[in-house]
Design a protein around this motif. Sequence first.
Motif, PDB file in Angstrom:
ATOM      1  N   SER A 151      18.695 -56.824  33.988  1.00 39.54           N
ATOM      2  CA  SER A 151      17.645 -57.293  33.084  1.00 39.54           C
ATOM      3  C   SER A 151      17.701 -56.711  31.677  1.00 39.54           C
ATOM      4  O   SER A 151      17.003 -57.201  30.785  1.00 39.54           O
ATOM      5  N   THR A 152      18.522 -55.681  31.454  1.00 41.93           N
ATOM      6  CA  THR A 152      18.543 -55.066  30.126  1.00 41.93           C
ATOM      7  C   THR A 152      19.848 -54.340  29.906  1.00 41.93           C
ATOM      8  O   THR A 152      20.673 -54.205  30.814  1.00 41.93           O
ATOM      9  N   ARG A 183      20.092 -59.892  24.041  1.00 41.91           N
ATOM     10  CA  ARG A 183      21.122 -58.988  24.556  1.00 41.91           C
ATOM     11  C   ARG A 183      22.460 -59.265  23.870  1.00 41.91           C
ATOM     12  O   ARG A 183      23.175 -58.335  23.479  1.00 41.91           O
TER      13      ARG A 183
END
Length: 293
Positions: free
Chosen positions: A243-244, A95
Amino acid sequence: MTSPFVRRRRLATELRALREERGMTAERLSLLMYQSRMKISRLENAHIRPDLAEVVKILEVLEVTGDKWHEIFNIARDAAEKGWWDSYGDAMGSRQRLYADIESGAKTIREYNQFTIPGLLQTPDFVRFIVEMAKAEGAVGFLPERMAEARLRRQEQLLDIQGCQYEAILDEVVVCRRAAPLQIMLGQLRHLIETVLRHPRITIYVLPLAADFTGRLLPKSAFSLYTFPSPEDPPMTVVDTVSTDLVHIEPDEVMRYTQRYEHLRQAALSATASLGLLTDAADDLQKRIESEA
């Protein structure tokens, strides 16, 4: 350096448009290229780094020549470049690697965070603390020391003389809530103040708890808005979830987040008042630390 990620998105759009203009399916192109249908799909969705030889072959199959050929080839060349973040691999976290890529060559970055200090403004102590918090939740997808090192590298890029225009809107709760040990929070607040005072290209706004948002919608997640020097590279929004990270380049989606950001900016304190609030919060925290000593 132009962001390879941004150029991959632009290359994907250009190649798909050229194929569709010629009435050719992705399946037919893959057969003529002697490549899998999946390979063409991944290229047209910017999921892979382009191979220049394969891009040249696609242009040949699609009978692209002249100025358009050179335009697409130059985009592909930028898209195939590697940046400093690539040397870290997944050690810095996938990320964070995405953000480092997009930030490269950005003209402006504007972000809103209602929960924590943005990564580009975090102190080393604050970074180490949140790494320990993440590790307490279970396995992490990065190497802590490399992750912290890469985050500082991103900050160096921002503060470089050729860095972009940057502004952040922080919810007042981020400033006032104790999210780390007192000394770490104090160092973080002092760092925000010093960064704003030393770097005219960086501005921090605070959204007060008492802000009137009647008739407007608050964003449900933290997000960042990016623009780039070339008018051909469209503005981009990245939405931060647990989470993303969701990347949007569709004009309607980018406009929705831009409007939300403008609403936040209108409701936030001025830059001067925000700096005063940060200073008061730091002074209050200093007094608390001294009283507990």
